[in-house]
Design an enzyme around this catalytic site. Structure first.
Site, PDB file in Angstrom:
ATOM      1  CB  CYS A  89      -1.015   0.078   1.145  1.00 56.17           C
ATOM      2  SG  CYS A  89      -1.858   1.679   1.526  1.00 56.17           S
TER       3      CYS A  89
ATOM      4  CG  ASP B 142      33.957  21.382 -16.877  1.00 49.85           C
ATOM      5  OD1 ASP B 142      33.875  22.281 -17.178  1.00 49.85           O
ATOM      6  OD2 ASP B 142      34.745  20.541 -16.637  1.00 49.85           O
TER       7      ASP B 142
END
Length: 806
Positions: A95, A492
């Protein structure tokens, strides 16, 4: 739900304490910047873990601000600790509405900053302030909330002693697991259902069929009833409760066989679902299997075998050929190649020798190694990987969180619709109770959201497991979803698009010398130096299998170059200015070569031999060009990203514009930005996001931390053994391999497509079944088959991501 006065008081107290924590954090920040006159304002948001510094550019620059922020970062981060636990099933279909309720209650514990729970993922993660809450106190609070947690698999376990055997109860618990018990009950349900049906057909005594159906109902409904009750205790209504009610309703109207079939198919679906989700956790088990429990340790003149958990930093571990490296460390003796595929995904073994780092769980291949341990077993790279994967299982995708929240409202709607389907036909249309009740039970089954609830976690957990096998760590389902929407990828330059270290790119011989001669003489001199350019020259000579003589009388002239005696001659390696001052024959030709290489963004050194013993002048032998070279597969990676739907690829660097332009052209990126400070990268990422859409920043996770945090998705590559990279990025690539970036984007987009397929299919099946029940009076068994069949199909469709590959 209305809260009682004590609950309100507790919430108010908790909110007050959190406010005190935030104020304390703010005080730490302000104290840290008190001595920085250039800082004019500080904004700190503890909830978002975001720090904003406003500064006067006349008093300090961006580098100073970044320094201040980096100095404060560890101080603030030390306040927060994370507890990760494994959790078993709770409520029906594990659940997830119960998980949301537990998260809410955990966040009310004073000192807890955030909590993430997934019963389907089998993990719980709590971030808390360790100045207010100890790990033991947190565990106690969680036990009071009924959390049935177990230690993370990253915990180091003591291997069994020689002759030690587990007890009978321990063996029974290991054999009779809940999953096996549920499978056995499912088989019993099937057999009892068949027996009851056969008894009715052959005219057996009514008691026989009734008894068989009772057995079927008990075996098939035990787990569902228990799960439904657990969910109700959490103020949640789940599918299990709906199925139990429908089965009981079928028995009430005289259709026990249909009810038994419903329970059997529902139990079978649960078993298959458990199996499917268990497959998504294989990544954790495969990582656990990589970790040796014992190691051979040198203690003085003796070799002793010790459990991995008892080995300390600084101990020396002996690893024989073919053995797994037990702990992170650095090689102190021996040379070998190490297979790191299990951690980084690299397919080619990596050469290791004295001074090289090695990772726990990797395989030593040919030579023996002696390793000095640098991390304890609980802090090793593989332990952190296991913990990161388990934390990822607790972090849900946005789609799943939406479905989990909506499930409760939907389930209540199903109950209301079922009640109306009983009352309206009886009161307004005069329909018999049995007919109306049977149709209502069929409608309840048809409308139940099993397939919807399971569709997202089965898909996302499979994607996370697939990535973990390849050395790609998604830090939660939300990042799997977000990566699929990326429109811009920003790289980069240094260490990401390039190798991050200088390499010899050109050797230009002059005045009758050969390439080999120039490189040999330069390597002989530079072998005495520790400069990065010197290392590049020596490595280039070694790569060509060149041997160089020993040099003597080594001298270094700061800002000019180096010289040494090689085979009786003075050899100098330096810049052009040095030879202009010292005088050199052939310098015009060398200057032309230097200018050409400089135009390509390369660093140059000139190699020359002294004219005589008095070193009155030099004769140039050649020019060597050195640069941080592009990775071999960079252009292919950029093209692969475009093929996967990325609209724009950009390069960001602090390097000069000439070097950046050269690298950008070779890489094939759409744009580049050079001479950037860290804050400039952040600004550019925001501009790209505003113009094109979600942005992914790819960096090394250390120098690019601000940019990684700003981007929609931060991706750190080459992060094996790097603490900062593992902590800062949203997606971590353990290997230093650009080729993983297209894989990440491709896997995420495949995951998104699968999610949509599952959601559309699940909703479609529910719609068709409801229409069939109301329109043509679909029978309960067919509704059950459609309902459970769709649940199994979306689970299997999600599992296909386990096999995703390039």
């Amino acid at each position: 739900m209305k809260r009682s006065e004590p609950e309100k008081e507790r919430m108010q107290a908790t909110e007050a304490l959190v406010a005190e924590e935030d104020a304390a954090c703010a005080d730490v920040v302000h104290d840290a910047v008190a001595g920085e006159p250039g800082i004019v304002r500080v904004d700190f948001e503890p909830e978002d873990e975001q720090l904003t510094l406003a500064y006067d550019p006349r008093q300090m620059d961006g580098q100073d601000v970044l320094r201040v922020a980096q100095e404060m970062g560890p101080t603030l981060q030390q306040r927060w600790a994370t507890c990760t636990m494994r959790v078993g099933r709770q409520g029906g279909r594990a659940c997830e509405a119960c998980a949301l309720a537990l998260e809410d209650r955990l966040r009310q514990i004073p000192g807890v900053r955030r909590a993430a729970v997934s019963y389907l993922g089998g993990a719980l993660s709590v971030t808390y302030d360790d100045t207010l809450l100890s790990p033991e106190a947190l565990q106690t609070e969680m036990r009071h909330l009924g959390v049935r947690g177990r230690p993370t698999e990253a915990a180091v376990r003591r291997p069994p002693a020689v002759g030690e055997a587990p007890g009978i109860l321990a063996r029974l618990r290991a054999t009779i697991t809940e999953e096996r018990l549920e499978l056995a009950f499912t088989v019993i349900t099937l057999l009892a259902m068949i027996a009851g049906f056969a008894g009715e057909k052959v005219g057996a005594p009514a008691a026989f069929s009734a008894g068989a159906y009772v057995v079927a109902y008990v075996a098939g409904g035990t787990f569902g009833l228990r799960a439904g009750i657990e969910s109700l205790r959490q103020y949640a209504i789940d599918v299990d409760l709906l199925m139990i009610l429908a089965a009981v309703g079928a028995a009430v109207v005289g259709a026990p066989f249909e009810g038994a079939m419903l329970l059997f198919l529902f139990s079978l679906s649960n078993v298959l679902q458990t199996y499917a989700l268990d497959r998504t956790r294989t990544a954790i088990r495969s990582l656990m299997a990589l970790r040796p429990e014992e190691a051979l340790v040198r203690r003085g003149d003796e070799l002793v075998t010790l459990p991995a958990g008892e080995i300390d930093v600084g101990d020396r571990v002996i690893v024989r050929p073919g053995e797994r490296i037990p702990l992170d460390g650095v090689v102190v003796e021996g040379e070998s190649s190490v297979d790191q595929a299990s951690i980084t995904g690299e397919s080619i073994p990596v050469a290791k020798g004295p001074g090289n780092d090695v990772l726990a769980g990797t395989i030593n291949q040919k030579g023996g190694l002696e390793i000095s341990v640098t991390r304890l077993a609980k802090d090793s790279t593989i332990a952190r990987l296991i913990q990161l994967v388990e934390e990822a299982h607790s972090e849900k995708a946005r789609t799943q969180r939406f479905i989990d929240t909506a499930e409760q409202y939907y389930a209540m709607g199903v109950i209301v619709m079922t009640a109306l389907a009983i009352v309206v036909p009886i009161t307004l249309l005069g329909e018999p109770f049995a007919d109306a009740f049977y149709r209502a039970m069929t409608l309840m089954v048809a409308a139940s959201p099993c397939a919807l609830v399971i569709s997202t976690p089965a898909t996302v957990l499979s994607a996370i497991a697939n990535g973990a096998r390849r050395g790609v760590l998604f830090k939660g389902g939300v990042y799997v979803e977000q990566a699929a929407a990326i429109k811009v990828v920003a790289f980069d330059k240094t260490g990401t698009l390039t190798a991050g270290r200088p390499e010899v790119t050109d050797v230009i011989p002059l005045n009758g010398a050969s390439e080999e001669e120039v490189l040999i003489q330069a390597a002989a001199v530079e072998a005495k130096s520790e400069h990065p350019l010197a290392e590049a020259i020596v490595e280039a000579a070694r790569a060509r299998d060149l041997a160089w003589p020993d040099a003597t009388a080594f001298q270094s002239k700061t800002g000019s170059g180096v010289s040494a005696q090689v085979n009786g001659s003075t050899i100098a390696v330096g810049n052009r200015r040095f030879y202009r001052e010292a005088g050199a024959d052939g310098l015009d030709g060398a200057s032309a070569a230097v200018d050409a290489l400089y135009g390509e963004g390369k660093t140059t050194v000139v190699v020359a031999r002294a004219n005589g013993a008095d070193e009155s002048g030099y004769r140039v032998m050649g020019v060597i060009g050195i640069a941080d070279v592009l990775r071999a597969n960079t252009r292919d990676v950029v093209q692969a990203l475009k093929e996967r739907g990325v609209e724009r690829v950009v390069m960001l660097t602090g390097d000069n514009r000439r070097v950046a332009a050269t690298i950008a052209e070779e890489a094939g990126v759409d744009a580049f930005h050079a001479e950037l400070l860290p804050e400039d990268k952040v600004r550019i990422l925001k501009e790209e996001a505003d113009r094109y859409g979600p942005v992914a920043m790819v960096g090394d996770g250390v120098n690019d931390a601000p940019a990684l945090a700003t981007a929609t998705i931060g991706i750190a590559m080459g992060a094996a053994g790097t603490d900062v990279a593992l902590e800062t990025a949203d997606i971590v690539l353990m290997a230093d391999d650009l080729g993983q970036i297209p894989y990440v984007i491709g896997l995420s987009r495949k995951t998104r497509r699968t999610l949509w397929q599952n959601l559309v299919f699940a909703v479609g099946v529910i719609g068709v079944l409801i229409a069939a029940v109301l329109g043509v009076g679909l029978a309960l068994p067919l509704s059950v088959i459609g309902h459970e069949g769709s649940t199994v199909l979306v689970s299997l469709n999600g599992l296909r991501l386990l096999a995703y590959g390039e």
